[in-house]
Scaffold this active site. Structure first.
Site, mmCIF file in Angstrom:
data_model
loop_
_atom_site.group_PDB
_atom_site.id
_atom_site.type_symbol
_atom_site.label_atom_id
_atom_site.label_comp_id
_atom_site.label_asym_id
_atom_site.label_seq_id
_atom_site.Cartn_x
_atom_site.Cartn_y
_atom_site.Cartn_z
ATOM 1 N N GLY A 42 0.749 -1.226 0.179
ATOM 2 C CA GLY A 42 -0.063 0.074 -0.088
ATOM 3 C C GLY A 42 0.948 1.467 0.007
ATOM 4 O O GLY A 42 0.119 2.363 0.026
ATOM 5 N N LYS A 199 -25.447 30.310 14.696
ATOM 6 C CA LYS A 199 -25.404 28.680 14.812
ATOM 7 C C LYS A 199 -24.687 28.338 16.087
ATOM 8 O O LYS A 199 -23.603 28.920 16.626
ATOM 9 C CB LYS A 199 -24.828 28.206 13.473
ATOM 10 C CG LYS A 199 -24.614 26.737 13.484
ATOM 11 C CD LYS A 199 -23.998 26.371 12.208
ATOM 12 C CE LYS A 199 -22.571 26.609 12.114
ATOM 13 N NZ LYS A 199 -21.812 26.171 10.565
ATOM 14 N N ASP A 225 -20.945 29.423 1.675
ATOM 15 C CA ASP A 225 -20.218 28.655 2.741
ATOM 16 C C ASP A 225 -18.932 27.968 2.163
ATOM 17 O O ASP A 225 -18.922 27.946 0.628
ATOM 18 C CB ASP A 225 -21.143 27.652 3.443
ATOM 19 C CG ASP A 225 -20.642 27.333 4.955
ATOM 20 O OD1 ASP A 225 -19.288 27.758 5.359
ATOM 21 O OD2 ASP A 225 -21.216 26.475 5.737
#
Length: 316
Positions: A42, A199, A225
């Site tokens: 990997g 928020k 955003d």
């Protein structure tokens, strides 16, 4: 033997090849020959199939999910080009993974955004370019030049050219206090008013809207955003705006990570249309989504970096 001229060479990591091709096309260049391979265990292995000695190299690699794999691939690429004697190595990270870990929110928290900045610098990068980085202070985490491109000119141009949206009837909405600066610049560019949502985050990846500062009644609103991840914040924001009698709700977001069931959840929300850029590769987006390419903005910035011209003029 004649001296070789210093050339601009653009290479793509594996995370967003399509965006890299668009940027190279804008610059009138072909992508450099480079292979990203894996060993049996990997480990990432990079093969550069052309000379880069004495040339200015640009590596395009957003560190989007899987973030750890993409980040390691970028670091190995930087190291490979440094050891191949490139004159300079500019890292183009349209999306900066770990950017949300920019401070200690609690005791014993890591500041992973700083760690990533250190790794990129030590690997051998000469400069870094990002798009709408989550926290502005990350620019100070680097000891090399770091440019942060802003996407609002791309979105404002698209909205003006789009049919069905009356700019005179528009209100730009920041989904939280932290995004006010971004939303204010966007509203200024469009010449419209601004509203702010208050928020609260009871836990990570959860959000609740407490209050709205500003008037959206019978108005078309655009929420701006930097990131959609789980989509909870945007869904709650749209519900609040719908409750406050907003006429139509649009969204402009730079980085569409779209984890879990966010696509389905956003499709069922009161939002009419969601505009996202291609900083992160997008496949199988629902009908409610529309992709606006960021490639011309990045390509122009790269050209200006190469020619030692101003980048900030792009946002005037």
């Amino acid at each position: 033997m004649p001296l070789r001229t210093n050339e601009m060479k653009v290479f793509a990591g594996s995370s967003n090849v399509e965006l890299s091709r668009k940027i190279a096309k804008y610059l009138g260049l072909n992508l450099g020959r480079c292979r990203v391979e894996k060993f049996a265990d990997g480990e990432t292995n990079i093969k550069i199939d052309e000379t880069v000695r004495g040339h200015d190299v640009f590596i395009i690699q957003p560190t989007c999910p899987p973030v750890n794999e993409r980040t390691m691939e970028l670091l190995v690429m930087i190291d490979a080009f440094r050891r191949a004697s490139a004159n300079s190595i500019a890292v183009i990270m349209p999306y900066y993974g770990y950017a949300r870990q920019d401070r200690k929110a609690r005791g014993r928290d890591p500041i992973s955004a700083k760690l990533v900045a250190n790794l990129i610098t030590v690997a051998g990068a000469s400069r870094v370019l990002t798009v709408d980085i989550h926290a502005g202070q990350i620019q100070g985490f680097f000891d090399i030049p770091m440019d942060n491109l802003l996407s609002f000119p791309v979105f404002s141009k698209h909205l003006r050219e789009l049919g069905g949206i009356n700019i005179d009837d528009l209100v730009v909405v920041s989904p939280d206090i932290g995004g006010v600066k971004r939303a204010s610049k966007f509203a200024g560019k469009l010449g419209v008013s601004l509203a702010i949502l208050d928020k609260r985050r009871p836990t990570d990846n959860e959000a609740e809207m407490v209050n709205l500062i500003g008037d959206v009644k019978d108005k078309t609103v655009v929420i701006i955003d930097d990131i959609i991840d789980t989509g909870h914040s945007l869904v709650e924001a749209s519900k609040m705006l719908h409750k406050k009698k907003a006429k139509k709700i649009f969204v402009c977001v730079t980085h569409a990570i779209l984890s879990g069931d966010s696509k389905h959840m956003l499709s069922k929300s009161p939002i009419k249309k969601i505009f996202v850029t291609d900083t992160v590769p997008q496949d199988g987006l629902p009908e409610k989504f529309e992709v606006v390419s960021i490639a011309p903005l990045i390509g122009e910035a790269m050209m200006r970096i190469r020619k030692n011209l101003s980048v900030s003029i792009l946002f005037k």
